[in-house]
Design a protein around this motif. Structure first.
Motif, short mmCIF file in Angstrom:
data_model
loop_
_atom_site.label_atom_id
_atom_site.label_comp_id
_atom_site.label_asym_id
_atom_site.label_seq_id
_atom_site.Cartn_x
_atom_site.Cartn_y
_atom_site.Cartn_z
N LEU A 309 21.64 50.83 -29.10
CA LEU A 309 20.27 50.66 -29.60
C LEU A 309 20.02 51.56 -30.82
O LEU A 309 19.41 51.13 -31.80
CB LEU A 309 19.26 50.99 -28.51
CG LEU A 309 19.25 50.10 -27.26
CD1 LEU A 309 18.31 50.65 -26.21
CD2 LEU A 309 18.87 48.67 -27.63
N ILE A 310 20.50 52.79 -30.75
CA ILE A 310 20.30 53.73 -31.85
C ILE A 310 21.00 53.24 -33.12
O ILE A 310 20.40 53.21 -34.20
CB ILE A 310 20.82 55.13 -31.45
CG1 ILE A 310 19.90 55.75 -30.38
CG2 ILE A 310 20.91 56.05 -32.66
CD1 ILE A 310 20.47 57.00 -29.74
N GLU A 311 22.25 52.82 -32.98
CA GLU A 311 22.99 52.37 -34.16
C GLU A 311 22.39 51.10 -34.75
O GLU A 311 22.32 50.94 -35.97
CB GLU A 311 24.46 52.18 -33.82
CG GLU A 311 25.19 53.49 -33.53
CD GLU A 311 26.68 53.39 -33.73
OE1 GLU A 311 27.13 53.58 -34.88
OE2 GLU A 311 27.38 53.12 -32.74
N GLN A 312 21.96 50.19 -33.87
CA GLN A 312 21.37 48.94 -34.37
C GLN A 312 19.98 49.15 -34.95
O GLN A 312 19.48 48.28 -35.67
CB GLN A 312 21.33 47.90 -33.25
CG GLN A 312 22.69 47.51 -32.70
CD GLN A 312 23.65 47.12 -33.80
OE1 GLN A 312 23.35 46.23 -34.60
NE2 GLN A 312 24.82 47.74 -33.84
N ALA A 313 19.38 50.29 -34.67
CA ALA A 313 18.09 50.63 -35.29
C ALA A 313 18.29 51.30 -36.64
O ALA A 313 17.31 51.75 -37.26
CB ALA A 313 17.29 51.54 -34.36
N ILE A 354 14.45 59.23 -34.23
CA ILE A 354 15.30 58.23 -33.56
C ILE A 354 14.49 57.43 -32.55
O ILE A 354 14.60 56.20 -32.46
CB ILE A 354 16.50 58.92 -32.89
CG1 ILE A 354 17.44 59.50 -33.96
CG2 ILE A 354 17.26 57.96 -31.98
CD1 ILE A 354 18.53 60.39 -33.40
N GLN A 355 13.67 58.13 -31.74
CA GLN A 355 12.83 57.42 -30.78
C GLN A 355 11.94 56.39 -31.48
O GLN A 355 11.79 55.26 -31.00
CB GLN A 355 11.96 58.42 -30.01
CG GLN A 355 12.70 59.23 -28.97
CD GLN A 355 11.78 60.24 -28.30
OE1 GLN A 355 11.03 60.95 -28.97
NE2 GLN A 355 11.84 60.32 -26.98
N SER A 356 11.35 56.78 -32.60
CA SER A 356 10.43 55.87 -33.30
C SER A 356 11.17 54.66 -33.86
O SER A 356 10.65 53.53 -33.83
CB SER A 356 9.70 56.61 -34.43
OG SER A 356 10.59 56.99 -35.47
N ARG A 357 12.39 54.85 -34.36
CA ARG A 357 13.15 53.73 -34.90
C ARG A 357 13.55 52.75 -33.80
O ARG A 357 13.46 51.53 -33.98
CB ARG A 357 14.41 54.25 -35.63
CG ARG A 357 14.13 55.01 -36.91
CD ARG A 357 13.49 54.13 -37.99
NE ARG A 357 14.29 52.93 -38.21
CZ ARG A 357 13.79 51.70 -38.23
NH1 ARG A 357 12.48 51.51 -38.03
NH2 ARG A 357 14.57 50.67 -38.42
N VAL A 358 14.03 53.27 -32.67
CA VAL A 358 14.42 52.38 -31.57
C VAL A 358 13.21 51.64 -31.02
O VAL A 358 13.28 50.44 -30.72
CB VAL A 358 15.14 53.19 -30.46
CG1 VAL A 358 15.35 52.33 -29.21
CG2 VAL A 358 16.47 53.71 -30.97
N GLY A 363 11.28 47.96 -28.99
CA GLY A 363 10.16 48.12 -28.06
C GLY A 363 10.46 49.01 -26.88
O GLY A 363 9.70 49.03 -25.91
N LEU A 364 11.56 49.77 -26.93
CA LEU A 364 11.94 50.67 -25.85
C LEU A 364 11.78 52.11 -26.31
O LEU A 364 12.09 52.45 -27.46
CB LEU A 364 13.39 50.43 -25.43
CG LEU A 364 13.73 49.03 -24.90
CD1 LEU A 364 15.22 48.95 -24.59
CD2 LEU A 364 12.92 48.71 -23.66
#
Length: 377
Positions: A309-313, A354-358, A363-364
């Motif tokens: 999820l992090i990388e795809q964000a 990172i939290q904001s980008r994911v 939406g998680l």
């Protein structure tokens, strides 16, 4: 126990952040640990215990309270009531990986996939540590602990610890207090006596590159797991900045099957086993004297890869914010690292980004895995 000159927590934690606390004890015996805790509680101090410091994210302001370093060590072999098994009781301050190495060297199976996890034995049940599909709750029998509310020592069965995915009733989650304020003194696990084993878990089989069910030696499993963790910067190395962190900073997300279906099919995912022994509750008004003999099929929750999820964000390995000394590991997108002199504020800023980008992309909201002391996310 002995009271010592407070040391900067940046020197005692693997993320290398944190100022010196007001007061610090060091306990090398269980009796000394108990005395330090009871004295601290009698004073009414704010407090926390420090083992290996590998699961702590400490803020930049001095901690206004007492830190108790747990340095107790030792492993005892005990008989198991189950044929072909043995129990190991380890003191809380014993290194976790040292316990795993002991078990593997003696041909005791059940911990080998958790090789290389940093920290101490006492912290393991609090976090319900796990790796590659193996968790401590699978072998944990009981813990000996001391409760803050009473100062009493008791032996508590694993079933009473509320063990879940990276959590327990003892864990201090960010924004809340533990359901049970207590400190573990020792941990007992029940292991299979077997120099080799058939690896069945999907995550572990994938990590080991296994394609059949031929038994493999425990030592081989441990060596492969250690090599895999090293390649991801997940083995502590003073000369490697990628290891100056807390391992996985964010937890893999646990979502419903419906939410998982909405994610891209490429997102790695693993089923979380449902409770097959759940109690059936029948409303009294509708009870006709018969108990249903069949249950509807349980729908499993799904664990999805936070690293993916992090990388795809858009957050790549090695990413850092401008002028920051904190960065994502160059080897693993799930690890946040201190590249040298980073403040807790810098690490927290990166984590929030990172939290904001994911969240914006999927939406998680990713949840932090370490215990946060004096830090806000």
């Amino acid at each position: 126990m002995r009271e010592i000159e407070p040391v900067r927590l940046a020197e005692l934690t693997t993320l290398r952040t944190g100022a010196a606390p007001e007061r610090m004890f060091e306990a090398t015996t269980t009796a000394g640990l108990v005395d330090a805790l009871r004295e601290t509680w009698a004073r009414g101090d704010e407090w926390f215990v420090l083992g290996g410091g590998s699961n702590l994210f400490v803020g930049d302001e001095p901690f206004e309270g007492t830190v108790i370093r747990v340095r107790t060590e030792g492993i005892d072999e005990l008989p198991s009531p189950h044929q072909g098994r043995i129990r190991l009781r380890a003191q809380a301050g014993h290194g976790w990986d040292d316990l795993v190495a002991y078990a593997v060297a003696h041909g005791y199976a059940g911990l080998e996939a958790m090789s290389g996890i940093p920290g101490t034995v006492g912290a393991a049940p609090v976090q319900n540590i796990g790796a590659y599909g193996q968790e401590i709750q699978e072998t944990l029998v009981e813990v000996e602990l001391i409760d803050e509310s009473t100062g009493e020592i008791s032996t508590v069965a694993a079933a009473e610890l509320g063990l879940g995915f990276r959590t327990s009733v003892l864990k201090h989650h960010h924004g809340s207090v533990p359901l049970r304020r207590a400190v573990i003194l020792s941990v007992t696990v029940d292991l299979l006596i077997a120099g080799e084993r058939v690896v069945r878990g999907e995550q572990l089989r994938r990590a080991l590159g296994l394609t059949d069910e031929t038994p493999v030696p425990l030592g081989w499993v441990r060596e492969r797991i250690l090599a895999t963790r090293a390649s991801k910067g997940m083995l502590l190395d003073a000369d490697d900045p990628d290891t100056h962190g807390v391992g996985s900073f964010f937890q893999n997300a646990i979502v419903t099957a419906a939410v998982a279906r909405a994610l891209p099919t490429e997102c790695p995912r693993w089923p979380v086993a449902p409770d097959l022994d759940a109690v059936t509750v029948i409303p009294l008004a509708s009870y006709d004297g018969m108990v249903p003999t069949s249950k509807p099929a349980a729908v499993s929750d799904v664990k999805v890869s936070a690293a993916w999820l992090i990388e795809q964000a858009g957050i790549r390995k090695g990413f850092k914010l401008p002028r920051s000394r904190a960065s994502v590991s160059t080897k693993h997108a799930l690890a946040l690292t201190n590249r040298g002199g980073a403040t807790a504020g810098e690490v927290a800023e990166l984590a929030r980004f990172i939290q904001s980008r994911v969240h914006a992309e999927f939406g998680l909201v990713l949840q932090p895995e370490p215990v946060l002391v004096g830090v806000d996310l």
